[in-house]
Write a protein that holds these residues in place. Structure first.
Motif, PDB file in Angstrom:
ATOM      1  N   GLU A   1     -95.825   9.468  58.113  1.00  0.00           N
ATOM      2  CA  GLU A   1     -95.253  10.815  58.218  1.00  0.00           C
ATOM      3  C   GLU A   1     -95.758  11.519  59.468  1.00  0.00           C
ATOM      4  N   GLU A   2     -97.022  11.326  59.776  1.00  0.00           N
ATOM      5  CA  GLU A   2     -97.576  11.943  60.983  1.00  0.00           C
ATOM      6  C   GLU A   2     -96.940  11.341  62.228  1.00  0.00           C
ATOM      7  N   ALA A   3     -96.694  10.040  62.216  1.00  0.00           N
ATOM      8  CA  ALA A   3     -96.042   9.398  63.357  1.00  0.00           C
ATOM      9  C   ALA A   3     -94.630   9.931  63.558  1.00  0.00           C
ATOM     10  N   VAL A   4     -93.919  10.160  62.449  1.00  0.00           N
ATOM     11  CA  VAL A   4     -92.564  10.710  62.551  1.00  0.00           C
ATOM     12  C   VAL A   4     -92.606  12.115  63.139  1.00  0.00           C
ATOM     13  N   ASP A   5     -93.563  12.926  62.693  1.00  0.00           N
ATOM     14  CA  ASP A   5     -93.672  14.290  63.223  1.00  0.00           C
ATOM     15  C   ASP A   5     -93.937  14.271  64.735  1.00  0.00           C
ATOM     16  N   LEU A   6     -94.793  13.357  65.190  1.00  0.00           N
ATOM     17  CA  LEU A   6     -95.083  13.262  66.616  1.00  0.00           C
ATOM     18  C   LEU A   6     -93.838  12.831  67.399  1.00  0.00           C
ATOM     19  N   LEU A   7     -93.060  11.929  66.814  1.00  0.00           N
ATOM     20  CA  LEU A   7     -91.838  11.486  67.480  1.00  0.00           C
ATOM     21  C   LEU A   7     -90.858  12.642  67.646  1.00  0.00           C
ATOM     22  N   LEU A   8     -90.668  13.410  66.586  1.00  0.00           N
ATOM     23  CA  LEU A   8     -89.728  14.530  66.650  1.00  0.00           C
ATOM     24  C   LEU A   8     -90.231  15.619  67.594  1.00  0.00           C
ATOM     25  N   ASP A   9     -91.543  15.837  67.608  1.00  0.00           N
ATOM     26  CA  ASP A   9     -92.101  16.849  68.508  1.00  0.00           C
ATOM     27  C   ASP A   9     -91.957  16.425  69.972  1.00  0.00           C
ATOM     28  N   SER A  10     -91.927  15.123  70.219  1.00  0.00           N
ATOM     29  CA  SER A  10     -91.798  14.629  71.592  1.00  0.00           C
ATOM     30  C   SER A  10     -90.348  14.619  72.081  1.00  0.00           C
ATOM     31  N   GLY A  11     -89.414  14.999  71.213  1.00  0.00           N
ATOM     32  CA  GLY A  11     -88.011  15.085  71.625  1.00  0.00           C
ATOM     33  C   GLY A  11     -87.104  14.025  71.030  1.00  0.00           C
ATOM     34  N   ARG A  12     -87.635  13.153  70.192  1.00  0.00           N
ATOM     35  CA  ARG A  12     -86.793  12.146  69.548  1.00  0.00           C
ATOM     36  C   ARG A  12     -85.828  12.809  68.574  1.00  0.00           C
ATOM     37  N   SER A  13     -84.601  12.274  68.535  1.00  0.00           N
ATOM     38  CA  SER A  13     -83.631  12.782  67.575  1.00  0.00           C
ATOM     39  C   SER A  13     -83.960  12.221  66.190  1.00  0.00           C
ATOM     40  N   PRO A  14     -83.806  13.002  65.119  1.00  0.00           N
ATOM     41  CA  PRO A  14     -84.083  12.479  63.776  1.00  0.00           C
ATOM     42  C   PRO A  14     -83.249  11.238  63.453  1.00  0.00           C
ATOM     43  N   GLY A  15     -82.047  11.161  63.980  1.00  0.00           N
ATOM     44  CA  GLY A  15     -81.204  10.002  63.716  1.00  0.00           C
ATOM     45  C   GLY A  15     -81.661   8.731  64.395  1.00  0.00           C
ATOM     46  N   ASP A  16     -82.690   8.837  65.260  1.00  0.00           N
ATOM     47  CA  ASP A  16     -83.223   7.657  65.950  1.00  0.00           C
ATOM     48  C   ASP A  16     -84.305   6.951  65.145  1.00  0.00           C
ATOM     49  N   VAL A  17     -84.703   7.516  64.007  1.00  0.00           N
ATOM     50  CA  VAL A  17     -85.895   7.032  63.318  1.00  0.00           C
ATOM     51  C   VAL A  17     -85.546   6.457  61.950  1.00  0.00           C
ATOM     52  N   LEU A  18     -86.088   5.271  61.676  1.00  0.00           N
ATOM     53  CA  LEU A  18     -85.977   4.623  60.369  1.00  0.00           C
ATOM     54  C   LEU A  18     -87.388   4.339  59.868  1.00  0.00           C
ATOM     55  N   VAL A  19     -87.665   4.693  58.604  1.00  0.00           N
ATOM     56  CA  VAL A  19     -88.979   4.463  57.995  1.00  0.00           C
ATOM     57  C   VAL A  19     -88.815   3.486  56.838  1.00  0.00           C
ATOM     58  N   ILE A  20     -89.632   2.436  56.839  1.00  0.00           N
ATOM     59  CA  ILE A  20     -89.583   1.419  55.784  1.00  0.00           C
ATOM     60  C   ILE A  20     -90.925   1.401  55.058  1.00  0.00           C
ATOM     61  N   THR A  21     -90.877   1.426  53.749  1.00  0.00           N
ATOM     62  CA  THR A  21     -92.092   1.388  52.929  1.00  0.00           C
ATOM     63  C   THR A  21     -92.147   0.081  52.149  1.00  0.00           C
ATOM     64  N   THR A  22     -93.380  -0.358  51.842  1.00  0.00           N
ATOM     65  CA  THR A  22     -93.550  -1.612  51.097  1.00  0.00           C
ATOM     66  C   THR A  22     -94.006  -1.385  49.657  1.00  0.00           C
ATOM     67  N   GLY A  23     -94.534  -0.202  49.366  1.00  0.00           N
ATOM     68  CA  GLY A  23     -94.993   0.116  48.000  1.00  0.00           C
ATOM     69  C   GLY A  23     -94.076   1.146  47.358  1.00  0.00           C
ATOM     70  N   ASP A  24     -94.668   2.266  46.961  1.00  0.00           N
ATOM     71  CA  ASP A  24     -93.870   3.340  46.361  1.00  0.00           C
ATOM     72  C   ASP A  24     -92.880   3.894  47.374  1.00  0.00           C
ATOM     73  N   ALA A  25     -91.698   4.276  46.883  1.00  0.00           N
ATOM     74  CA  ALA A  25     -90.672   4.830  47.771  1.00  0.00           C
ATOM     75  C   ALA A  25     -91.112   6.192  48.292  1.00  0.00           C
ATOM     76  N   HIS A  26     -90.631   6.531  49.454  1.00  0.00           N
ATOM     77  CA  HIS A  26     -90.897   7.841  50.021  1.00  0.00           C
ATOM     78  C   HIS A  26     -90.234   8.896  49.134  1.00  0.00           C
ATOM     79  N   PRO A  27     -90.877  10.067  48.965  1.00  0.00           N
ATOM     80  CA  PRO A  27     -90.294  11.108  48.107  1.00  0.00           C
ATOM     81  C   PRO A  27     -88.862  11.470  48.487  1.00  0.00           C
ATOM     82  N   TRP A  28     -88.540  11.466  49.775  1.00  0.00           N
ATOM     83  CA  TRP A  28     -87.158  11.791  50.170  1.00  0.00           C
ATOM     84  C   TRP A  28     -86.199  10.748  49.637  1.00  0.00           C
ATOM     85  N   ALA A  29     -86.562   9.467  49.785  1.00  0.00           N
ATOM     86  CA  ALA A  29     -85.677   8.401  49.311  1.00  0.00           C
ATOM     87  C   ALA A  29     -85.509   8.481  47.795  1.00  0.00           C
TER      88      ALA A  29
END
Length: 211
Positions: free
Chosen positions: A101-129
């Protein structure tokens, strides 16, 4: 007895042209009018001037635009896409999701578009998903197809996700097979950057490279 003056002698050369030749003389044969000179024969050992042959009228098929001569050059193979850059964020299974989550925040703060980012989890699903899946599978994947926000997916369905510029993997537990599936899918779907949050030794053993 008066003297009779002698008649002056008229010399023939002073006379004008005669219609008939004088007696005792043959009329000169008229000389031919000189015409164009014939071409001089070529000298021995030196070729004479070569007159170019008249142009040959070609048939319509001969005047068609000629095609490329010789075999066509083989097409240059397209360059293989460059492998994405890999960044490692050391984290325990319990802290991997927060690190992602912190890495995603840094990406968005640096100017990345939210649609450019995909997050994959191996254990419990992310609360948004988990929240989006509560509205049904179709609504969940409709969010993915829209491509206008960060998308969170479990390793089990990561193969269904489309490629994005940046893929973030959170090794937040789960079996070893889930980690292999998540990292393999992430590596093939990351366009320019792959961020992996988890145990460095585990990541190295799965990817087979030092990161």
């Amino acid at each position: 007895m008066p003297l009779i003056p002698e008649e002056p002698q008229i010399h023939e050369k002073a006379q004008g042209p005669r219609a008939t030749p004088a007696s005792g003389r043959t009329a000169p044969t008229p000389r031919p009018v000189p015409g164009p000179r014939p071409a001089a024969p070529p000298r021995p050992g030196r070729p004479g001037p070569v007159r170019p042959a008249p142009p040959v009228q070609r048939a319509p098929r001969d005047t068609a635009t000629p095609g490329p001569s010789g075999p066509a050059a083989p097409a240059t193979p397209a360059a293989a896409p460059a492998a994405p850059q890999i960044q490692l964020v050391p984290a325990t299974p319990d802290g991997a999701l927060d690190a992602a989550e912190e890495a995603v925040d840094l990406l968005l703060d640096s100017g990345r578009s939210p649609g450019d980012v995909l997050v994959i989890t191996t254990g419990d699903a992310h609360p948004w998903a988990a929240h989006e899946l509560s509205f049904g599978d179709a609504a969940y994947w409709a969010q993915h197809d829209a491509g206008d926000d960060v998308f969170y997916a479990d390793a089990a369905v990561a193969d269904r996700a489309a490629s994005r510029a940046v893929v973030v993997v959170a090794l937040n537990g789960g079996p070893e097979a889930a980690a292999v599936t998540a990292l393999t899918a992430a590596r093939s779907r990351a366009g320019t950057l792959l961020i992996v949050c988890g145990d460095p030794q585990r990541i190295n053993s799965v990817l087979g490279v030092g990161v």
